[in-house]
Design a protein around this motif. Structure first.
Motif, mmCIF file in Angstrom:
data_model
loop_
_atom_site.group_PDB
_atom_site.id
_atom_site.type_symbol
_atom_site.label_atom_id
_atom_site.label_comp_id
_atom_site.label_asym_id
_atom_site.label_seq_id
_atom_site.Cartn_x
_atom_site.Cartn_y
_atom_site.Cartn_z
ATOM 1 N N MET A 101 -14.030 3.247 -6.390
ATOM 2 C CA MET A 101 -12.635 3.280 -5.955
ATOM 3 C C MET A 101 -11.701 2.844 -7.080
ATOM 4 S SD MET A 101 -10.882 4.383 -3.465
ATOM 5 C CE MET A 101 -11.584 4.384 -1.815
ATOM 6 N N SER A 125 -3.467 3.191 -2.263
ATOM 7 C CA SER A 125 -4.323 4.304 -1.840
ATOM 8 C C SER A 125 -3.811 5.628 -2.407
ATOM 9 C CB SER A 125 -4.370 4.391 -0.309
ATOM 10 O OG SER A 125 -5.120 3.312 0.229
ATOM 11 N N PRO A 161 -8.133 0.560 1.715
ATOM 12 C CA PRO A 161 -8.566 1.901 2.131
ATOM 13 C C PRO A 161 -8.549 2.060 3.659
ATOM 14 C CG PRO A 161 -9.967 1.078 0.371
ATOM 15 C CD PRO A 161 -9.064 -0.057 0.783
ATOM 16 N N TRP A 208 -4.892 4.022 4.560
ATOM 17 C CA TRP A 208 -4.515 5.417 4.332
ATOM 18 C C TRP A 208 -5.623 6.216 3.657
ATOM 19 C CZ3 TRP A 208 0.269 7.035 0.887
ATOM 20 C CH2 TRP A 208 0.727 8.297 1.282
ATOM 21 N N LEU A 209 -6.834 5.680 3.580
ATOM 22 C CA LEU A 209 -7.912 6.431 2.925
ATOM 23 C C LEU A 209 -9.105 6.690 3.850
ATOM 24 C CD1 LEU A 209 -8.052 5.265 -0.819
ATOM 25 C CD2 LEU A 209 -7.119 7.369 0.149
#
Lengths: 499, 499
Positions: free
Chosen positions: A126, A288, A312, A315-316
């Protein structure tokens, strides 16, 4: 007693529950977004004590339908536009199922090496996905690394705590009794999340939200971002008084209005003021978006920060809880949090060759949350995550256009990413309180109608130091353009009735 | 982009994952309990960056089998006897699946009333199941209530924090600048869990585990329980020095050896010493046994404590994380933790008629964990939970008998509930360090063999102030009598080879 982990029984229960969930997800739009129950309705509908003997799934399922479902605010409803999104997704749900099914503990490397090392790797994945400098990863020679915390609140508390100890150590104050040390001062913008002050409270640096003896809330500019010059002056003032500035929290996308504190100028201000403390960036929601190249400007300067967190789980597409906390100085974190009683000692930890994540967080025990990131990144690919973010931004751009096309409304601060703050314009001869009340009435009518859910905030505007504005936050897992357009029609219709 | 919450895709993925889990649970005994991988084996087996495009379930499943599974220490293996149990169960796993599937947030009552009110009710159910006084419940007129925290570490931190503010308020010190206040002192037994000192560190009352300026670790008796007289004297001494004793943590079942600090005598000692602070009981592991009447003696005196926590995620078939934290003074908790930015304000909260659990914990967001307790208590019934605890105790009694029947071994402290601390007896002409090394060798051989997993601790014994002893902790979800007997045979066989 039958085996509580009987594989066949689990399979059968899962079949029924999955059918229930399938129906729930299929029909989610049939529910009002915001629950309409009254206080204690659920509480009073349930018996006062647990049953003595086992009950059937049927009975539980009935209560799920009759008692629980009407009392849920549906965060996965496509017309949920409140707060920030809390993205759930199929792969993340399955990872939670797997984590629960494995039922292991990741407090030490030795208690399940895969739990720790998959998390290290997912943090690296990430970090690279949002283009963080390699010093925040577990790459060879890197002094840093990432960890999954439950929430940004917990990450901020840990950063503050690590920053306190490192700053005291650098000032050679650890041998000085606490009461003889200078006052420790922390800084955040006046628009920072409440979790910063809450962390100060828990860390013993504030008695409550009103106690600002050790907390400086720095002024913001017209876009509600922190003034680096004001920060610099505040640090200089505190140093002049003999205090010890130890922690600066910059917000990369505030909760109220997605204001972006400018990282590089803030780092410059700290350097000019001879700040020796810890620089933390709370990018809970916004970072994100940095999976997309076009949004990475917001993290310019992050290489000079000591830590960063983002979620995350917002919005992930990774179910809550999943906050990623990165530091460039993992030794400082461990130094501030490590404590090893004999019952946790083991040869792997003693060798120093492994990461024990218990020393990176407040709790001891930890779930196998890295599975969520693994499943999500593999099943969607980075391209899928980018597409999801870009769709959220595109829908917000469309929403902004719609608002701008209606004279009755105004966009009150520049829209950023997926958040639009707007309101009904002040009317002639209307007091600013009346404007606020009118907007509150609009919002309440939207929400009680059940077809969409939005929340509000207050921000300083020309007509009022804390003007009520409506937040339209887009980016839910299931939200599509027509949901946004329908929400806007609804808002317009209700505005008509307020005339 | 396809719907990330597509019901059919979720169903298909779940079918595959459930089949995988079924196989895992069915064959769990075929794995070595303790993982044998080396540091970085998992980390290095994975690519350095996330894939750009979506990958198939097949690829993920292959990695689960080839990379993850060998790197897991199997906490649900019936021959896992390390630490304390971390019970998983079918109903709790399903509740985690449901919680993830609903994907809601319980930070405020309004963000999903069912999440809050089911949790209130489940806290009450469990309070009554272990026979807590009603002042710890949400019964009408009760000033208290319970909440789910992630871990006992987090509960202790919150209790300490609430205790600090209430004690300062009672002493009218909140208007006094922090540096002019008396020193705040906290107390726990020398056998208390490391989380107490860690909480003191995070709360700003200790720089590290060695810093005992504000922490008093009270002497213990032959059974390793706190001496109430020693506590009383310590409080008196601190008061005489002008300090402010503010927090006492009693441990109901220590991690090392399940020692029980005596609650009523500790409350008496506090009263005699004019202690005005907060009394917290950390019953993380042991209080689960209080679902059975015969074990409730351990909580005698709890009515005089301000808070208590225990972990159904250890021994009550409820997957981690599920710590229940109870207080008799919820107002103090909320006073210490509440902070309400505008974006979280809502009419339900403003009315004061609802519970907002964000004010009971460090994080803001929270999962729907009450579902786990609901499913577990309904599917097993209280009778089932009692049976589970009683089986664990019966297996431990049997294990104790077996150890006592072998002259080479000794039980080093009285066995309590499900934990037996034992070791190979010191041999003539052997130094105490040699005895420790011999026991360590025994333990290592057991664990590297893969057929059982036990952990160790050190406790003060006649021959050594921190003698290494082996802990046999029984109570896993799948452990049955023959697993315990097989483990004992294994221990005996390895002891033979050490001769």
């Amino acid at each position: 007693m039958p085996n509580p982990l009987d594989p066949d029984a689990l399979q059968q229960g899962a079949d029924r529950l999955l059918a229930w969930l399938h129906r729930y997800h299929t029909r989610i739009e049939s529910h009002p977004v915001l629950s309409r129950v009254n206080p204690r309705e659920v509480f009073n509908a349930l018996p006062d004590a647990a049953p003595e003997t086992p009950q059937a799934w049927d009975a539980i399922q009935r209560d799920l339908d009759d008692i629980i479902l009407p009392a849920i605010t549906h965060w996965q409803h496509p017309s949920f536009f409140g707060f920030f999104p809390a993205n759930a997704s199929g792969p993340a749900i399955l990872a939670e199922l797997l984590s629960a099914g494995l039922g292991l503990q990741g407090m030490l490397w030795a208690t399940s090496p895969a739990c720790t090392e998959l998390e290290m790797k997912m943090a690296d994945w990430m970090a690279r996905a949002i283009d963080l400098p390699e010093t925040f990863t577990f790459a060879p020679e890197s002094p840093g690394g990432g960890v999954i915390q439950g929430t940004a609140s917990e990450a901020t508390l840990i950063a503050l705590h690590a920053g306190r100890k490192r700053t005291l150590a650098r000032a050679n104050l650890l041998d000085t009794p606490r009461r003889d040390r200078p006052e420790l001062i922390l800084y955040a913008s006046a628009q920072a999340h409440s979790s910063v002050v809450k962390a100060a409270m828990i860390a013993g640096l504030a008695d409550g939200p009103e106690d600002l003896a050790n907390v400086r809330l720095i002024d913001t500019d017209a876009d509600l971002a922190m003034h680096p010059d004001a920060l610099e002056q505040a640090i200089r003032d505190d140093l002049a008084l003999g205090h010890l500035p130890f922690f600066v929290c910059a917000t990369v996308g505030t909760t109220s209005s997605l204001a972006f504190d400018p990282l590089a100028p803030i780092a410059d201000a700290c350097r000019r003021a001879n700040f020796t403390g810890w620089l933390h960036a709370d990018a809970a929601h916004a970072a994100s978006a940095c999976v997309c190249e076009e949004h990475r400007w917001m993290l310019k300067g992050i290489d000079r920060f000591d830590s960063l967190c983002f979620n995350p789980h917002k919005w992930l597409l990774t179910n809550f809880d999943c906050d990623l906390f990165y530091t460039r100085d993992r030794a400082a974190l461990i130094d501030a949090l490590s404590i090893t009683p004999e019952y946790l000692r083991n040869s792997a930890s003693d060798s120093g060759a492994v990461v024990d994540y218990r020393d990176w967080q407040t709790p001891l025990g930890r779930r196998f949350r890295a599975l969520k990131l693994w499943f999500v990144m593999r099943r969607f690919g980075l391209e899928g995550l980018r597409e999801h973010v870009r769709e959220g931004v595109a829908m917000s751009e469309r929403f902004e256009q719609l608002v701008r096309a209606d004279d009755r409304f105004e966009i009150v601060v520049r829209r950023k990413l997926n958040l639009t703050c707007f309101r009904l314009r002040p009317e002639p001869n209307e007091s600013s309180d009346q404007t606020g009340a009118r907007n509150k009435r609009l919002l309440d009518r939207i929400n009680t109608g059940g077809r969409a859910y939005l929340t509000h905030t207050t921000i300083p505007l020309a007509d009022h130091p804390s003007a009520l504005v409506i937040r339209m936050s887009i980016g839910g897992s299931t939200t599509r353009m027509h949901h946004v357009e329908q929400a806007w029609e609804l808002i317009q219709q209700i505005a008509d009735t307020l005339r």
